[in-house]
Design a protein around this motif. Structure first.
Motif, PDB file in Angstrom:
ATOM      1  N   MET A  17      -1.452  -7.875   4.967  1.00 27.87           N
ATOM      2  CA  MET A  17      -0.255  -6.991   4.601  1.00 27.87           C
ATOM      3  C   MET A  17      -0.711  -6.063   2.677  1.00 27.87           C
ATOM      4  O   MET A  17      -1.620  -7.086   3.083  1.00 27.87           O
ATOM      5  CB  MET A  17       0.831  -8.488   3.821  1.00 27.87           C
ATOM      6  N   ILE A  18      -0.084  -4.816   2.853  1.00 23.39           N
ATOM      7  CA  ILE A  18      -1.002  -4.470   1.420  1.00 23.39           C
ATOM      8  C   ILE A  18      -0.070  -4.594   0.477  1.00 23.39           C
ATOM      9  O   ILE A  18       1.423  -3.373   0.575  1.00 23.39           O
ATOM     10  CB  ILE A  18      -1.332  -3.112   2.273  1.00 23.39           C
ATOM     11  N   LEU A  19      -0.371  -4.870  -0.786  1.00 26.00           N
ATOM     12  CA  LEU A  19       0.832  -5.240  -1.918  1.00 26.00           C
ATOM     13  C   LEU A  19       0.205  -3.933  -2.708  1.00 26.00           C
ATOM     14  O   LEU A  19      -0.754  -3.270  -3.082  1.00 26.00           O
ATOM     15  CB  LEU A  19       0.158  -6.656  -2.238  1.00 26.00           C
ATOM     16  N   THR A  20       1.276  -3.527  -3.521  1.00 25.19           N
ATOM     17  CA  THR A  20       1.289  -2.769  -4.822  1.00 25.19           C
ATOM     18  C   THR A  20       1.784  -2.412  -5.903  1.00 25.19           C
ATOM     19  O   THR A  20       2.910  -3.953  -5.707  1.00 25.19           O
ATOM     20  CB  THR A  20       2.470  -0.896  -3.719  1.00 25.19           C
ATOM     21  N   VAL A  21       1.512  -2.201  -6.653  1.00 26.37           N
ATOM     22  CA  VAL A  21       1.639  -2.575  -7.859  1.00 26.37           C
ATOM     23  C   VAL A  21       1.734  -1.600  -8.296  1.00 26.37           C
ATOM     24  O   VAL A  21       1.203  -0.342  -9.078  1.00 26.37           O
ATOM     25  CB  VAL A  21       0.578  -3.272  -8.777  1.00 26.37           C
ATOM     26  N   LEU A  38       2.960   3.438   3.350  1.00 17.63           N
ATOM     27  CA  LEU A  38       1.606   3.113   4.703  1.00 17.63           C
ATOM     28  C   LEU A  38       2.885   2.569   5.509  1.00 17.63           C
ATOM     29  O   LEU A  38       2.863   2.429   6.545  1.00 17.63           O
ATOM     30  CB  LEU A  38       1.281   1.176   3.468  1.00 17.63           C
ATOM     31  N   ALA A  39       4.599   1.904   5.719  1.00 18.49           N
ATOM     32  CA  ALA A  39       5.176   1.634   5.988  1.00 18.49           C
ATOM     33  C   ALA A  39       5.473   3.055   7.193  1.00 18.49           C
ATOM     34  O   ALA A  39       5.961   2.354   7.980  1.00 18.49           O
ATOM     35  CB  ALA A  39       6.508   1.205   5.375  1.00 18.49           C
ATOM     36  N   ALA A  40       5.995   3.885   7.149  1.00 18.19           N
ATOM     37  CA  ALA A  40       5.824   5.300   7.398  1.00 18.19           C
ATOM     38  C   ALA A  40       4.767   4.627   8.808  1.00 18.19           C
ATOM     39  O   ALA A  40       5.042   5.322  10.093  1.00 18.19           O
ATOM     40  CB  ALA A  40       6.075   6.353   6.952  1.00 18.19           C
ATOM     41  N   LEU A  41       3.510   4.372   8.460  1.00 17.25           N
ATOM     42  CA  LEU A  41       2.753   4.418   9.033  1.00 17.25           C
ATOM     43  C   LEU A  41       2.713   2.761  10.138  1.00 17.25           C
ATOM     44  O   LEU A  41       1.737   2.927  10.543  1.00 17.25           O
ATOM     45  CB  LEU A  41       1.286   4.793   8.257  1.00 17.25           C
ATOM     46  N   GLY A  42       3.367   2.528  10.138  1.00 15.94           N
ATOM     47  CA  GLY A  42       4.063   0.871  10.871  1.00 15.94           C
ATOM     48  C   GLY A  42       3.121   0.016   9.555  1.00 15.94           C
ATOM     49  O   GLY A  42       2.674  -1.009  10.890  1.00 15.94           O
ATOM     50  N   GLN A  43       3.056   0.370   8.537  1.00 15.34           N
ATOM     51  CA  GLN A  43       2.099  -0.881   7.989  1.00 15.34           C
ATOM     52  C   GLN A  43       3.231  -1.581   7.755  1.00 15.34           C
ATOM     53  O   GLN A  43       3.855  -1.965   7.039  1.00 15.34           O
ATOM     54  CB  GLN A  43       1.046  -0.495   7.173  1.00 15.34           C
ATOM     55  N   ASP A  44       2.722  -3.197   7.186  1.00 16.08           N
ATOM     56  CA  ASP A  44       3.614  -4.404   5.968  1.00 16.08           C
ATOM     57  C   ASP A  44       2.842  -3.910   4.895  1.00 16.08           C
ATOM     58  O   ASP A  44       1.696  -3.855   4.252  1.00 16.08           O
ATOM     59  CB  ASP A  44       3.178  -5.800   6.789  1.00 16.08           C
ATOM     60  N   VAL A  45       4.243  -3.726   4.537  1.00 13.25           N
ATOM     61  CA  VAL A  45       3.807  -3.706   2.601  1.00 13.25           C
ATOM     62  C   VAL A  45       4.721  -4.919   1.389  1.00 13.25           C
ATOM     63  O   VAL A  45       5.594  -5.168   2.370  1.00 13.25           O
ATOM     64  CB  VAL A  45       3.849  -2.561   2.517  1.00 13.25           C
ATOM     65  N   LEU A  46       3.957  -4.426   0.915  1.00  8.74           N
ATOM     66  CA  LEU A  46       5.415  -5.157  -0.685  1.00  8.74           C
ATOM     67  C   LEU A  46       4.984  -4.230  -1.306  1.00  8.74           C
ATOM     68  O   LEU A  46       3.731  -4.682  -2.129  1.00  8.74           O
ATOM     69  CB  LEU A  46       5.255  -6.931  -0.593  1.00  8.74           C
ATOM     70  N   VAL A  47       6.259  -4.124  -2.406  1.00  6.89           N
ATOM     71  CA  VAL A  47       5.799  -3.680  -3.144  1.00  6.89           C
ATOM     72  C   VAL A  47       6.037  -4.467  -4.685  1.00  6.89           C
ATOM     73  O   VAL A  47       6.764  -5.113  -4.132  1.00  6.89           O
ATOM     74  CB  VAL A  47       7.585  -2.726  -3.737  1.00  6.89           C
ATOM     75  N   SER A  48       5.489  -4.988  -5.637  1.00  6.59           N
ATOM     76  CA  SER A  48       5.264  -5.512  -6.605  1.00  6.59           C
ATOM     77  C   SER A  48       5.458  -4.507  -8.493  1.00  6.59           C
ATOM     78  O   SER A  48       5.067  -3.229  -7.853  1.00  6.59           O
ATOM     79  CB  SER A  48       4.663  -6.888  -6.985  1.00  6.59           C
ATOM     80  N   LEU A  88      -6.012   5.735   1.796  1.00  9.05           N
ATOM     81  CA  LEU A  88      -7.882   5.024   1.132  1.00  9.05           C
ATOM     82  C   LEU A  88      -7.383   3.362   1.714  1.00  9.05           C
ATOM     83  O   LEU A  88      -8.065   2.232   2.427  1.00  9.05           O
ATOM     84  CB  LEU A  88      -8.288   5.371   0.491  1.00  9.05           C
ATOM     85  N   ALA A  89      -6.205   2.975   1.825  1.00  9.09           N
ATOM     86  CA  ALA A  89      -5.588   1.063   1.502  1.00  9.09           C
ATOM     87  C   ALA A  89      -5.995   0.947   2.795  1.00  9.09           C
ATOM     88  O   ALA A  89      -6.728  -0.102   3.288  1.00  9.09           O
ATOM     89  CB  ALA A  89      -4.212   1.106   0.645  1.00  9.09           C
ATOM     90  N   LEU A  90      -5.344   1.511   3.990  1.00 12.56           N
ATOM     91  CA  LEU A  90      -5.364   1.418   5.092  1.00 12.56           C
ATOM     92  C   LEU A  90      -6.631   2.106   6.033  1.00 12.56           C
ATOM     93  O   LEU A  90      -6.984   0.334   6.509  1.00 12.56           O
ATOM     94  CB  LEU A  90      -3.943   2.593   5.953  1.00 12.56           C
ATOM     95  N   GLY A  91      -7.889   2.531   5.134  1.00  7.23           N
ATOM     96  CA  GLY A  91      -9.089   2.474   5.733  1.00  7.23           C
ATOM     97  C   GLY A  91     -10.084   1.482   5.209  1.00  7.23           C
ATOM     98  O   GLY A  91     -10.623   0.967   6.203  1.00  7.23           O
TER      99      GLY A  91
END
Length: 326
Positions: A1-5, A46-56, A278-281
């Motif tokens: 999961m990629i967390l964004t702040v 990231l969600a459009a690229l199919g990645q699990d994300v969480l917005v904080s 960059l985050a996905l990479g």
């Protein structure tokens, strides 16, 4: 999961107009209202690229409720910390000449034809960003506790955007250090004093644009400025330079990503799409050339999209293989 702040979340309002007449009445062709802020835009891509994300981040008041409602409607998971003050609104006015049946710019008629028309079918965008709410020390402490717990499930954290009032200027450095201490690589995308402080948090990537870098480290070339930020603690520095591409100064060497052509459109959110790449990479441990090629292509494809947090998949597919990495 990629967390964004996103500490300074916003309700982004975009007006699309054929032309702006600063001395008269302007008729808006289309209006887009959606949750925004740099971290939210990163999460959308990231969600459009199919990645699990969480917005904080921080939200408050009726605008904050609208932000949360839009995130739910978009299917973007969030763990937001409430504050007393009202979240901000941002306004983007995107000037887009109408096109004729063949796709060439049409000649405006009537009152919309006067004043400030972009020529040749290009788009111009003006941004109006409110400063954001006043955040108390207790509210920031509440967020920091939430953020620290969320890191246990994160592969990468993206910390980006402006700071609302009341937040210490070294907050991004502190958040990046918390992540580093827990083995979570952080990407920091900031400007001004938050960028100057950020290297102390040992982020995996600092992502200024060329103007932000020049303000943070004046008097040198982009490569010299990037190396200075690395010397202060950042593992790598990626500098976005618009149509000139990317410069990355890393522990593995210095790389350049050169664009094959310039994409005309709305630059709002292009940097956020680049950061998403960059985050996905980083999450995939991709080699730097692959990481930069995807990030640069996403940034260019975002320029072709009408609103921040989206990208044009056709432009992405076309430009990605043509980007030259040296």
């Amino acid at each position: 999961m990629i967390l964004t702040v996103t500490l300074n979340a916003a309700l982004d309002v975009t007006y699309q107009v054929p032309a702006v007449d600063w001395d008269g009445v302007n008729r808006v062709r289309a209006v887009h209202r959606r949750a925004g802020g740099k971290g939210v835009n990163v999460a959308r891509v990231l969600a459009a690229l199919g990645q699990d994300v969480l917005v904080s981040g921080l939200v408050g008041g009726p605008i904050g409720q609208a932000i949360e409602a839009d995130l739910r409607a978009a299917g973007l998971p969030s763990a937001l910390t409430g504050i007393t003050a009202d979240s901000r609104t941002t306004l983007a006015v995107s000037e887009t000449p109408p096109t004729g049946p063949s796709g060439t710019p049409a000649t405006p008629e009537g009152p919309e034809a006067s004043g400030g028309r972009a020529e040749g079918g290009s788009r111009r965008t003006a941004l109006f960003n409110e400063p954001g709410p006043e955040v108390t020390p207790g509210e920031l402490a509440d967020f920091t506790r939430c953020y620290t717990s969320l890191l246990s499930g994160a592969d990468v954290v993206v910390i980006s955007g402006s700071l609302p009032r009341g937040i210490p200027l070294d907050t991004y450095a502190a958040l990046a250090a918390i992540a580093a201490d827990r083995g979570v690589p952080a990407i920091v995308d900031a400007d001004g004093e938050p960028l100057r402080h950020a290297p102390r948090g040992r982020p995996a990537v600092l992502k200024p644009n060329a103007e932000e870098l020049a303000r943070a480290v004046p008097g040198g070339t982009p490569a010299e400025g990037a190396r200075a930020l690395r010397d202060q603690g950042a593992e790598s520095v990626v500098v976005s330079m618009g149509a000139a591409g990317l410069l990355a100064v890393t522990g593995e060497g210095t790389f350049r990503a050169r664009m094959p052509y310039e994409v005309a459109g709305n630059p709002t959110g292009a940097g956020d799409s680049l950061v998403a790449g960059l985050a996905l990479g980083l999450a995939e441990s991709a080699p730097w050339p692959e990481r930069l090629r995807r990030a640069a292509a996403l940034g260019a494809a975002a320029v072709a999209a009408p609103v921040a947090g989206e990208f044009d998949r056709d432009v992405y597919a076309d430009i990605h293989p043509q980007i030259i990495i040296t």
